[in-house]
Design an enzyme around this catalytic site. Structure first.
Site, PDB file in Angstrom:
ATOM      1  N   HIS A  76       1.082  -1.422   0.078  1.00 45.30           N
ATOM      2  CA  HIS A  76      -0.153  -0.147  -0.070  1.00 45.30           C
ATOM      3  C   HIS A  76       0.379   1.285  -0.156  1.00 45.30           C
ATOM      4  O   HIS A  76       1.842   1.534   0.741  1.00 45.30           O
ATOM      5  CB  HIS A  76      -0.438  -0.456   1.268  1.00 45.30           C
ATOM      6  CG  HIS A  76      -2.158  -0.995   1.273  1.00 45.30           C
ATOM      7  ND1 HIS A  76      -3.275  -1.417   2.820  1.00 45.30           N
ATOM      8  CD2 HIS A  76      -2.307  -1.530   0.141  1.00 45.30           C
ATOM      9  CE1 HIS A  76      -3.673  -2.588   2.521  1.00 45.30           C
ATOM     10  NE2 HIS A  76      -3.284  -2.625   0.551  1.00 45.30           N
ATOM     11  N   TYR A 207      -7.813   4.193   8.968  1.00 41.70           N
ATOM     12  CA  TYR A 207      -8.486   5.090  10.208  1.00 41.70           C
ATOM     13  C   TYR A 207      -9.724   5.782  10.524  1.00 41.70           C
ATOM     14  O   TYR A 207      -9.517   6.566  10.119  1.00 41.70           O
ATOM     15  CB  TYR A 207      -7.529   5.331  10.996  1.00 41.70           C
ATOM     16  CG  TYR A 207      -5.789   4.439  10.852  1.00 41.70           C
ATOM     17  CD1 TYR A 207      -5.478   3.888   9.856  1.00 41.70           C
ATOM     18  CD2 TYR A 207      -5.769   3.680  12.529  1.00 41.70           C
ATOM     19  CE1 TYR A 207      -3.965   3.396   9.981  1.00 41.70           C
ATOM     20  CE2 TYR A 207      -4.576   2.931  12.703  1.00 41.70           C
ATOM     21  CZ  TYR A 207      -3.700   2.641  11.196  1.00 41.70           C
ATOM     22  OH  TYR A 207      -2.797   2.167  11.062  1.00 41.70           O
ATOM     23  N   PRO A 298      -2.225  -1.325  19.626  1.00 44.82           N
ATOM     24  CA  PRO A 298      -1.754  -1.257  17.633  1.00 44.82           C
ATOM     25  C   PRO A 298      -1.877  -0.073  17.154  1.00 44.82           C
ATOM     26  O   PRO A 298      -1.942  -0.253  15.640  1.00 44.82           O
ATOM     27  CB  PRO A 298      -3.639  -2.708  17.823  1.00 44.82           C
ATOM     28  CG  PRO A 298      -4.274  -2.196  19.116  1.00 44.82           C
ATOM     29  CD  PRO A 298      -3.459  -1.457  20.058  1.00 44.82           C
ATOM     30  N   LYS A 302       2.581  -0.636  15.390  1.00 49.92           N
ATOM     31  CA  LYS A 302       3.790  -0.975  15.553  1.00 49.92           C
ATOM     32  C   LYS A 302       4.715  -2.230  16.711  1.00 49.92           C
ATOM     33  O   LYS A 302       6.219  -2.349  16.467  1.00 49.92           O
ATOM     34  CB  LYS A 302       4.717   0.379  16.963  1.00 49.92           C
ATOM     35  CG  LYS A 302       4.616   1.310  15.887  1.00 49.92           C
ATOM     36  CD  LYS A 302       5.421   1.713  15.058  1.00 49.92           C
ATOM     37  CE  LYS A 302       5.571   2.853  14.081  1.00 49.92           C
ATOM     38  NZ  LYS A 302       6.286   2.850  12.458  1.00 49.92           N
ATOM     39  N   TYR A 390       4.883   6.241  10.787  1.00 51.31           N
ATOM     40  CA  TYR A 390       4.377   4.756  10.228  1.00 51.31           C
ATOM     41  C   TYR A 390       5.521   3.882   9.783  1.00 51.31           C
ATOM     42  O   TYR A 390       5.046   2.677   9.745  1.00 51.31           O
ATOM     43  CB  TYR A 390       3.055   5.559   9.351  1.00 51.31           C
ATOM     44  CG  TYR A 390       1.537   4.122   9.592  1.00 51.31           C
ATOM     45  CD1 TYR A 390       0.761   4.365  10.489  1.00 51.31           C
ATOM     46  CD2 TYR A 390       1.918   3.269   8.772  1.00 51.31           C
ATOM     47  CE1 TYR A 390       0.064   3.905  10.941  1.00 51.31           C
ATOM     48  CE2 TYR A 390       1.253   2.450   8.929  1.00 51.31           C
ATOM     49  CZ  TYR A 390      -0.269   2.109   9.835  1.00 51.31           C
ATOM     50  OH  TYR A 390      -0.962   1.447  10.188  1.00 51.31           O
TER      51      TYR A 390
END
Ligand code: RFL
Ligand code: PHB
Length: 414
Positions: A76, A207, A298, A302, A390
């Site tokens: 992605h 998200y 979560p 990570k 990220y």
């Protein structure tokens, strides 16, 4: 009768940390034994993480574990952030100059490493009981366990690696005063996660902050969805029949013109959330790695990535220690890892605080969350900060040929 044996590195736990550590050590010519309380089937089926940083993917490729990952992993460019009924795409690849993320389930990494260890003739010892570690202060610590056939073993090691997760025995075996810092923060909410026979309704992970709580739409394959809902920390899964889960996901993930595809729920469960860091990640000849040393909520994806980063550094340090007799990197291991761990802990706590709604939170709190989200989707600098954190940090410090390049390792360790 006690069977007395000897190995270079005794590894407690066949999660991703312990398995990968034994694989990396073997590449550097160091022998290890992995012991695990659960069965192989259980370890290969335990549903957990799915999101890999590009640095994790690069390491797995480099050490011969990239074949299935490259064939089946879903690469992605970024993620979607959703709030106020709007969905925004953040293009991490563009923001970071080429870094990306890959969806490839933890279960699949575990299967790949177990197979590699079996092929190398070094099968983990599954189904053990009564694990104990002792004489940690000495130069020959001992790992005791009872194997699946009921035989008791005393394994003398040069080093023991505690890769036994948050509830394992290794951290707890460190005598009082041995851990200087052990910080913990719990959250009043958890995640209800489902694995569903439903093609993902999105090309990249979403998200979503919703007034009734957080929701996350992830995936495992083009046919299997992985979705999460914020629920109270001690929520009883029995209160969530499948149709209620889908209704709630549909409500929290809704944006105009978008439809959520549903399907049979294959598995569901509630996970509590906490932040925890134990330091130093070493006591004498016992080294901690992965969830045994630290836990993150979560939300920043990570945990698995940190476990991989820890064992990349630990393998290098132990190869240098056990094979070459140099303690320099073993002594630097904890401080080196903790820099990355605290950075990731901050990211995970910050994303958690921005995206979850605590029941009864005031308007001020809600406005701050939405202002941060708005900033992320309108400021390139803010979006880049998230993208850099990220997608991963510095390349993972693993080098099995430590003898060949003694000075080039970990140049960023002071
Ligand atoms: P594990 O995986 O817990 O493995 C520890 C192993 O040790 C065994 N064990 C023992 N063996 C022998 N003797 C004993 N006395 C033992 N006690 C325990 C256990 O049976 C087990 O097999 O730790 P490890 O290897 O450090 O790996 C850590 C990761 O599993 C964890 O950080 C991630 O799953 C966290 N996580 C995520 N991380 C990511 O990077 N990306 C994600 O997308 C992501 N999503 C998640 C997650 C964790 C989740 N849950 C369930 C907490 C999503 C969720 C919902
Ligand atoms: C997952 O795919 O399981 C996943 C993705 C992103 C997260 C957590 C879990 O932040």
């Amino acid at each position: 009768m006690i069977i007395k044996e000897r190995t270079q590195v005794g590894i407690v736990g066949a999660g991703p940390a312990g398995l990968l550590l034994s694989h990396l050590l073997a590449l550097g010519g160091v022998e290890s034994v992995v012991i695990e309380t659960k069965t192989r089937d259980y370890c290969e089926a335990r549903q957990r993480a799915g999101m890999l940083e590009s640095t994790t993917v690069e390491l797995l490729r480099e050490v011969g574990l990239g074949k299935r990952l490259d064939a089946e992993g879903l690469e992605h460019d970024g993620i979607y952030l959703q709030f106020d009924g709007e969905r925004h795409h953040l293009d991490f690849r563009e923001l970071t100059g080429g870094r990306w993320i890959t969806i490839y389930a933890q279960t699949e990494i575990v299967k790949d490493v177990i197979k590699a260890r079996l092929d190398a003739g070094a099968a983990p010892e599954f189904g053990v009981t009564g694990t104990e570690v002792g004489e940690l202060d000495s130069s020959r610590p001992v790992l005791r366990y009872t194997d699946a056939a009921g035989l008791r073993h005393a394994l003398r090691c040069d080093v023991i690696a505690g890769c036994d997760g948050f509830h394992g025995i290794c951290r707890a075996s460190i005598p009082e005063g041995g851990l200087r810092v052990a910080t913990e923060r719990c959250y009043p909410f958890g995640w209800l996660g489902i694995l569903a026979q439903a093609p993902p309704s999105t090309d990249q992970v979403i998200y979503a902050r919703h007034e009734d709580g957080f929701a996350l739409h992830s995936m495992r394959t083009p046919e299997i969805g992985r979705l999460y809902l914020q629920v109270p920390a001690d929520e009883d899964i029995a209160r969530w029949p499948d149709d209620r889960i889908w209704r709630e996901l549909d409500r929290r993930l809704a944006v105009p013109g978008w439809e959520l595809r549903t399907g049979p729920v294959l598995e569901k469960g509630v996970t509590s959330m906490r932040s925890f860091v134990a330091a130093p990640m070493r006591y004498g000849r016992l080294f901690l790695a992965g969830d045994a040393a630290h836990i993150v909520p979560p939300t920043g994806a990570k945990g698995l990535n940190l476990a991989v980063a820890d064992v990349a550094a630990l393998a290098t340090a132990l190869i240098r220690l056990v094979r070459d007799g140099s303690a320099e990197l073993a002594d630097a291991y904890s401080d080196y890892c903790l820099q990355r761990i605290w950075r990731a802990t901050h990211l995970a706590c910050w994303m958690t605080a921005m995206l979850h709604v605590v029941p009864g939170q005031d308007e001020f709190e809600s406005a701050l969350q939405r202002a941060q989200l708005r900033n992320l989707v309108t400021s390139r600098a803010a979006a880049t900060m998230l993208a850099e954190n990220y997608t991963g940090y510095a390349p993972l410090g693993y080098d099995p040929d430590t003898r060949l390049s003694p000075t080039a390792l970990w140049p960023w360790v002071a």
